[in-house]
Design an enzyme around this catalytic site. Sequence first.
Site, PDB file in Angstrom:
ATOM      1  N   SER A  66       2.962 -36.526 -27.175  1.00 36.06           N
ATOM      2  CA  SER A  66       3.020 -35.466 -28.184  1.00 36.06           C
ATOM      3  C   SER A  66       4.230 -35.726 -29.067  1.00 36.06           C
ATOM      4  CB  SER A  66       3.063 -34.078 -27.531  1.00 36.06           C
ATOM      5  OG  SER A  66       4.056 -34.027 -26.540  1.00 36.06           O
ATOM      6  N   GLU A  99       7.090 -34.213 -32.062  1.00 34.42           N
ATOM      7  CA  GLU A  99       7.728 -33.011 -32.625  1.00 34.42           C
ATOM      8  C   GLU A  99       8.299 -33.310 -34.010  1.00 34.42           C
ATOM      9  OE1 GLU A  99       9.962 -30.543 -29.914  1.00 34.42           O
ATOM     10  OE2 GLU A  99      11.513 -30.245 -31.435  1.00 34.42           O
ATOM     11  N   TYR A 159      10.855 -24.128 -35.295  1.00 35.15           N
ATOM     12  CA  TYR A 159      10.857 -22.810 -35.933  1.00 35.15           C
ATOM     13  C   TYR A 159      12.300 -22.353 -36.039  1.00 35.15           C
ATOM     14  CZ  TYR A 159       8.905 -17.979 -36.187  1.00 35.15           C
ATOM     15  OH  TYR A 159       8.504 -16.719 -36.554  1.00 35.15           O
ATOM     16  N   ASP A 212      18.451 -19.392 -30.569  1.00 36.58           N
ATOM     17  CA  ASP A 212      19.880 -19.065 -30.544  1.00 36.58           C
ATOM     18  C   ASP A 212      20.185 -18.116 -31.686  1.00 36.58           C
ATOM     19  OD1 ASP A 212      20.786 -20.674 -28.355  1.00 36.58           O
ATOM     20  OD2 ASP A 212      20.269 -22.401 -29.601  1.00 36.58           O
ATOM     21  N   TYR A 222      15.313 -27.531 -18.952  1.00 34.11           N
ATOM     22  CA  TYR A 222      16.627 -28.168 -19.136  1.00 34.11           C
ATOM     23  C   TYR A 222      17.041 -28.915 -17.862  1.00 34.11           C
ATOM     24  CZ  TYR A 222      16.570 -25.080 -23.139  1.00 34.11           C
ATOM     25  OH  TYR A 222      16.190 -24.447 -24.296  1.00 34.11           O
ATOM     26  N   HIS A 230      20.771 -25.524 -19.116  1.00 32.91           N
ATOM     27  CA  HIS A 230      20.999 -24.923 -20.432  1.00 32.91           C
ATOM     28  C   HIS A 230      22.497 -24.622 -20.582  1.00 32.91           C
ATOM     29  CE1 HIS A 230      21.036 -21.669 -23.470  1.00 32.91           C
ATOM     30  NE2 HIS A 230      20.085 -22.417 -24.008  1.00 32.91           N
ATOM     31  N   GLN A 238      14.453 -30.473 -22.757  1.00 32.86           N
ATOM     32  CA  GLN A 238      15.519 -30.899 -23.657  1.00 32.86           C
ATOM     33  C   GLN A 238      15.674 -32.408 -23.463  1.00 32.86           C
ATOM     34  OE1 GLN A 238      17.063 -30.927 -26.283  1.00 32.86           O
ATOM     35  NE2 GLN A 238      18.155 -28.985 -26.068  1.00 32.86           N
ATOM     36  N   PHE A 240      24.500 -34.125 -31.689  1.00 30.11           N
ATOM     37  CA  PHE A 240      23.342 -33.349 -31.263  1.00 30.11           C
ATOM     38  C   PHE A 240      23.417 -33.059 -29.763  1.00 30.11           C
ATOM     39  CE2 PHE A 240      18.471 -33.182 -31.884  1.00 30.11           C
ATOM     40  CZ  PHE A 240      18.555 -31.825 -32.108  1.00 30.11           C
ATOM     41  N   HIS A 277       7.026 -36.447 -24.760  1.00 33.85           N
ATOM     42  CA  HIS A 277       7.094 -35.652 -25.992  1.00 33.85           C
ATOM     43  C   HIS A 277       8.209 -36.272 -26.835  1.00 33.85           C
ATOM     44  CE1 HIS A 277       6.753 -31.978 -28.466  1.00 33.85           C
ATOM     45  NE2 HIS A 277       8.078 -31.993 -28.539  1.00 33.85           N
TER      46      HIS A 277
HETATM   47  P1  FAD Z   1      15.599 -18.986 -22.136  1.00 34.62           P
HETATM   48  O1  FAD Z   1      14.629 -19.668 -21.254  1.00 34.62           O
HETATM   49  O2  FAD Z   1      15.448 -17.521 -22.348  1.00 34.62           O
HETATM   50  O3  FAD Z   1      17.063 -19.300 -21.552  1.00 34.62           O
HETATM   51  C1  FAD Z   1      18.217 -19.009 -22.316  1.00 34.62           C
HETATM   52  C2  FAD Z   1      19.414 -18.831 -21.397  1.00 34.62           C
HETATM   53  O4  FAD Z   1      19.304 -17.607 -20.683  1.00 34.62           O
HETATM   54  C3  FAD Z   1      19.571 -19.914 -20.331  1.00 34.62           C
HETATM   55  O5  FAD Z   1      20.927 -20.137 -20.143  1.00 34.62           O
HETATM   56  C4  FAD Z   1      18.959 -19.263 -19.080  1.00 34.62           C
HETATM   57  O6  FAD Z   1      19.526 -19.787 -17.876  1.00 34.62           O
HETATM   58  C5  FAD Z   1      19.340 -17.807 -19.286  1.00 34.62           C
HETATM   59  N1  FAD Z   1      18.380 -16.872 -18.686  1.00 34.62           N
HETATM   60  C6  FAD Z   1      17.046 -16.831 -18.875  1.00 34.62           C
HETATM   61  N2  FAD Z   1      16.491 -15.792 -18.196  1.00 34.62           N
HETATM   62  C7  FAD Z   1      17.518 -15.145 -17.589  1.00 34.62           C
HETATM   63  C8  FAD Z   1      17.620 -13.984 -16.776  1.00 34.62           C
HETATM   64  N3  FAD Z   1      16.530 -13.270 -16.444  1.00 34.62           N
HETATM   65  N4  FAD Z   1      18.842 -13.614 -16.343  1.00 34.62           N
HETATM   66  C9  FAD Z   1      19.951 -14.298 -16.667  1.00 34.62           C
HETATM   67  N5  FAD Z   1      19.916 -15.426 -17.449  1.00 34.62           N
HETATM   68  C10 FAD Z   1      18.722 -15.822 -17.908  1.00 34.62           C
HETATM   69  N6  FAD Z   1      15.391 -23.600 -30.998  1.00 34.62           N
HETATM   70  C11 FAD Z   1      14.969 -23.092 -32.181  1.00 34.62           C
HETATM   71  O7  FAD Z   1      15.668 -22.296 -32.793  1.00 34.62           O
HETATM   72  N7  FAD Z   1      13.767 -23.482 -32.728  1.00 34.62           N
HETATM   73  C12 FAD Z   1      12.933 -24.346 -32.098  1.00 34.62           C
HETATM   74  O8  FAD Z   1      11.862 -24.667 -32.606  1.00 34.62           O
HETATM   75  C13 FAD Z   1      13.346 -24.891 -30.844  1.00 34.62           C
HETATM   76  N8  FAD Z   1      12.552 -25.749 -30.161  1.00 34.62           N
HETATM   77  C14 FAD Z   1      12.946 -26.203 -28.928  1.00 34.62           C
HETATM   78  C15 FAD Z   1      12.081 -27.032 -28.207  1.00 34.62           C
HETATM   79  C16 FAD Z   1      12.435 -27.519 -26.955  1.00 34.62           C
HETATM   80  C17 FAD Z   1      11.476 -28.403 -26.189  1.00 34.62           C
HETATM   81  C18 FAD Z   1      13.714 -27.194 -26.405  1.00 34.62           C
HETATM   82  C19 FAD Z   1      14.135 -27.745 -25.074  1.00 34.62           C
HETATM   83  C20 FAD Z   1      14.584 -26.355 -27.112  1.00 34.62           C
HETATM   84  C21 FAD Z   1      14.197 -25.835 -28.367  1.00 34.62           C
HETATM   85  N9  FAD Z   1      15.026 -24.971 -29.096  1.00 34.62           N
HETATM   86  C22 FAD Z   1      14.604 -24.480 -30.316  1.00 34.62           C
HETATM   87  C23 FAD Z   1      16.349 -24.591 -28.583  1.00 34.62           C
HETATM   88  C24 FAD Z   1      16.297 -23.270 -27.794  1.00 34.62           C
HETATM   89  O9  FAD Z   1      15.909 -22.219 -28.636  1.00 34.62           O
HETATM   90  C25 FAD Z   1      17.698 -23.008 -27.228  1.00 34.62           C
HETATM   91  O10 FAD Z   1      18.006 -23.953 -26.240  1.00 34.62           O
HETATM   92  C26 FAD Z   1      17.939 -21.595 -26.725  1.00 34.62           C
HETATM   93  O11 FAD Z   1      19.339 -21.449 -26.459  1.00 34.62           O
HETATM   94  C27 FAD Z   1      17.233 -21.253 -25.418  1.00 34.62           C
HETATM   95  O12 FAD Z   1      15.907 -21.027 -25.591  1.00 34.62           O
HETATM   96  P2  FAD Z   1      14.962 -20.906 -24.268  1.00 34.62           P
HETATM   97  O13 FAD Z   1      13.612 -20.568 -24.724  1.00 34.62           O
HETATM   98  O14 FAD Z   1      15.124 -22.110 -23.423  1.00 34.62           O
HETATM   99  O15 FAD Z   1      15.663 -19.637 -23.581  1.00 34.62           O
END
Ligand code: FAD
Length: 275
Positions: free
Chosen positions: A5, A7, A39, A98, A134, A138, A165, A205, A255
């Site tokens: 895939s 990106e 996004y 973020d 991650y 993360h 990641q 990065f 990917h």
């Molecule tokens: P989550 O899974 O919600 O995790 C975020 C943090 O919160 C982590 O530290 C986790 O340990 C913690 N956490 C989660 N649940 C809990 C809980 N219940 N209690 C306490 N802590 C918790 N960013 C963009 O802006 N646009 C994109 O298109 C984009 N694409 C991405 C694609 C991939 C494949 C990856 C790996 C990252 C991408 N990102 C993107 C970056 C991503 O948005 C950031 O890494 C963001 O900080 C975390 O998103 P997440 O969905 O992993 O968050």
Amino acid sequence: MTPISLEFFPPKTPEGVTKLAAVRQQLYALKPSFCSVTYGAGGSTQDGTLAAVQAILAEGVEAASHFTCVGADRASVLAKLEQFKAAGIRRLVALRGDLPSGYGGFGEFRYASELIAFIREATGRQFHIEVAAYPEMHPQAKSPQADLQAYVEKVKAGADSAITQFFFNADAYERFVNDTRKLGADIPVVPGIMPITNASGIIRFADSSGAEIPRWIRLRLQSFGDDTASIKAFGLDVVSELCERLLRVGAPGLHLYTMNAATAPLEICRRLKLD
Ligand code: FAD
């Protein structure tokens, strides 16, 4: 055949849109199982994401929109899901995102797991949901164990598969897959592969995303100075060997973070005999 895939990120200018269309045509030689488009968390580039995903679908290729929930409320997420459905999008990469600087608060969704649960509640199985994983933790996680558990929560909430990641240490991937399986998360975890084409870019990065560049790779990259040909050649060796190892330990696909360029992904897949 190993599923590949790809990106992309949404271009900001009309020239960028034209250039990306040409890059995609080159990369379709790899017969990607889908292409995803990032996004902009908090608002920027979201229209560009939709346009790029629609262009990919119109080219007859499966496409996924990344979708972040930071700063969003339930009503705006529902509206966006309707927009995705109307555009024929059936695959999402569901993320927290973020907080952009100057943003007030998280909104109604604190974590990606809450977004996934909401999408499932509102739309059932209409979307295939990918989530982020991650292997090297993360950057904001409270502890490695808490991060693994947060990933497991995303799977329990209804994720179908995961994309990692980027990383350069295959052991971290293997360990992540084994540990999360033991915790009951058994969806495919596809490694995200970042080509190395530019030394300062990859170091910057990695620093911002919490990915580790092993010391030997960092030092070798720095030793090449401005010699971009050597950086690219070394990068292709390192990343192709990483992919070989990942496939040997059972990675269900690759990917590729294309950075909207075709040359490195094509060469990596040629070396892996995946072209
Ligand atoms: P989550 O899974 O919600 O995790 C975020 C943090 O919160 C982590 O530290 C986790 O340990 C913690 N956490 C989660 N649940 C809990 C809980 N219940 N209690 C306490 N802590 C918790 N960013 C963009 O802006 N646009 C994109 O298109 C984009 N694409 C991405 C694609 C991939 C494949 C990856 C790996 C990252 C991408 N990102 C993107 C970056 C991503 O948005 C950031 O890494 C963001 O900080 C975390 O998103 P997440 O969905 O992993 O968050």
